[in-house]
Design an enzyme around this catalytic site. Structure first.
Site, mmCIF file in Angstrom:
data_model
loop_
_atom_site.group_PDB
_atom_site.id
_atom_site.type_symbol
_atom_site.label_atom_id
_atom_site.label_comp_id
_atom_site.label_asym_id
_atom_site.label_seq_id
_atom_site.Cartn_x
_atom_site.Cartn_y
_atom_site.Cartn_z
ATOM 1 N N LYS A 1 0.842 -1.208 0.000
ATOM 2 C CA LYS A 1 0.000 0.000 0.000
ATOM 3 C C LYS A 1 0.871 1.250 0.000
ATOM 4 O O LYS A 1 2.072 1.194 0.286
ATOM 5 C CB LYS A 1 -0.919 -0.004 1.222
ATOM 6 N N ARG B 1 -10.585 0.862 14.939
ATOM 7 C CA ARG B 1 -10.522 1.531 13.642
ATOM 8 C C ARG B 1 -11.666 1.025 12.779
ATOM 9 O O ARG B 1 -12.657 1.715 12.608
ATOM 10 C CB ARG B 1 -9.139 1.290 13.010
ATOM 11 N N HIS C 1 -5.724 -6.404 13.440
ATOM 12 C CA HIS C 1 -4.475 -5.653 13.422
ATOM 13 C C HIS C 1 -4.099 -5.265 14.839
ATOM 14 O O HIS C 1 -4.926 -4.730 15.586
ATOM 15 C CB HIS C 1 -4.623 -4.395 12.557
ATOM 16 N N ARG D 1 1.590 -10.737 7.722
ATOM 17 C CA ARG D 1 1.593 -9.555 6.854
ATOM 18 C C ARG D 1 2.886 -8.774 7.075
ATOM 19 O O ARG D 1 3.079 -8.155 8.137
ATOM 20 C CB ARG D 1 0.379 -8.662 7.145
ATOM 21 N N TYR E 1 15.871 31.622 6.665
ATOM 22 C CA TYR E 1 14.708 32.340 7.158
ATOM 23 C C TYR E 1 14.680 32.408 8.681
ATOM 24 O O TYR E 1 15.021 31.444 9.370
ATOM 25 C CB TYR E 1 13.425 31.659 6.676
ATOM 26 N N ASP F 1 13.273 24.613 -1.255
ATOM 27 C CA ASP F 1 14.043 23.979 -2.325
ATOM 28 C C ASP F 1 15.506 23.742 -1.974
ATOM 29 O O ASP F 1 16.226 23.113 -2.754
ATOM 30 C CB ASP F 1 13.998 24.848 -3.595
#
Length: 370
Positions: free
Chosen positions: A38, A136, A166, A218, A259, A308
């Site tokens: 995922k 959940r 889970h 899993r 900054y 950046d």
């Protein structure tokens, strides 16, 4: 497209295959192995990882949403694919159309799967989610499990092939809650047919509760080289992130950097500007704490990380524009991991692995078919 800026992530699939072998060797005999791909395989490239997983003998893949499963099918992946998220009316149609295994935890979800299956002339394969304490999604008690099972039995096309839960805290210091979850899972799945696949072990539990492997485990973050608990398992990270120096200057005592002027030089310093910032997914929260590797040495990031660019202290070093910078990975005897970056940014390694934005290209090397 030609890359003018040397800011790139590299994924070495040789190490991925080694990780898969290490996990497979550690899993109890007879238990299947599900590879969690995922969120674009935790940033490693879903199709590339799925193809390698298929060749490594994974028994099943897992995604979060049906859109991810549909993309796997378009990419030629034939392995069974479990959608971990709760089924909706729309996702039932997409899931059945693509032969995905859907997650159900209410009679309404079962009905949506049946409607989709009838419309498409196919069977709908489902796993029942048990909420053993994560709070959940999932069935929380005997009544809810029985209601979903009854809904499935009323259908013609919905086939229950598995059940799972889970663990919320399998990587925690105290395993008591995890053992409560395991007992809840065992109690509720005792109401289900014997021939389905039961699975509850996530990455942490693979290491700490091998006896709870059930029919399948899993493998998530461990598969990507970042086991969430201490382990002797021979898994390693296989994603590196590199950029380059674009400018080097000398600053004087009293000069401030970036900054907000959060860093003030106390002595003459050499400062290198590096072509990466939060616009690339490098966490701004790591400002003033992060380190990068230049010339085989750890260099402190000074001042605030920009959109950046960032600045690093290279005082006393022979550094020039174009020099390689390792943001995540190895250089010489030094190594920076996603866990390091996560600790500087106050987050977790998962977010670092996922965090690179679309302007950071990825390169996959050493695929098994190369």
């Amino acid at each position: 497209m030609e890359l003018c800026r040397k800011n790139v992530r590299t994924i070495d699939l040789t190490q991925y295959r080694a990780n898969m072998k290490a996990i497979r060797d550690a899993v109890p005999a007879g238990a299947k192995l599900l590879a969690v791909v995922k969120a674009d395989a935790y940033g490693h490239g879903m199709l590339h990882i799925a193809r390698e997983a298929e060749k490594c003998g994974a028994d099943m893949l897992a995604v979060a949403i049906t859109e991810e499963g549909a993309a796997l099918r378009r990419g030629g992946i034939a392995l069974p694919v479990l959608v971990l998220g709760a089924t909706t009316e729309a996702s039932a149609m997409q899931g059945v159309a693509n032969g995905l295994t859907l997650t159900v935890c209410s009679p309404e979800m079962v009905d949506w799967c049946e409607t989709a299956a009838k419309a498409l002339g196919k069977d709908a394969y489902v796993h029942m989610k048990i909420d053993s304490g994560m709070c959940r999604i999932g069935c929380r008690n005997e009544e809810e499990v029985t209601a979903v099972l009854a809904a499935i039995r009323r259908t013609e096309h919905v086939k229950l092939t598995g059940a799972f839960t889970h663990f919320a805290d399998a990587d925690g210091a105290d395993m008591a809650f995890t053992m409560q979850q395991l007992a809840c899972f065992d109690r509720l799945t005792a109401l289900l047919p014997d021939d389905i696949i039961r699975h509850c072990c996530n990455s942490a539990a693979i290491h700490r509760l091998p006896g709870a492997a059930k029919d399948m485990v899993r493998a998530g973050i461990t598969m990507y080289g970042y086991p969430p608990v201490d382990t002797d398992m021979a898994v390693k990270p296989f994603m590196t992130w590199e950029s380059e120096v674009t400018w080097v200057k000398t600053i004087n005592p009293g000069d401030t950097v970036s900054y907000g002027r959060t860093f003030t030089a106390q002595q003459p310093m050499q400062v290198a500007t590096v072509a990466v910032g939060y616009g690339d997914g490098y966490h701004r929260a790591a400002s003033g704490k992060a380190q990068v590797l230049i010339g085989g040495r750890r260099c402190n990031v000074i001042g605030r990380i920009c959109m950046d660019q960032l600045m690093a202290d290279v005082t006393g070093m022979d550094v020039h524009p174009g020099d390689r910078v390792v943001l995540m990975g190895e250089m010489g005897d030094e190594r920076i991991t996603a866990e390091d970056i996560a600790s500087w940014a106050g987050t977790i390694s998962y977010e670092v692995l996922l965090g690179a934005t679309g302007r950071v290209p990825r390169v996959w090397i050493n695929a098994s078919d190369e």
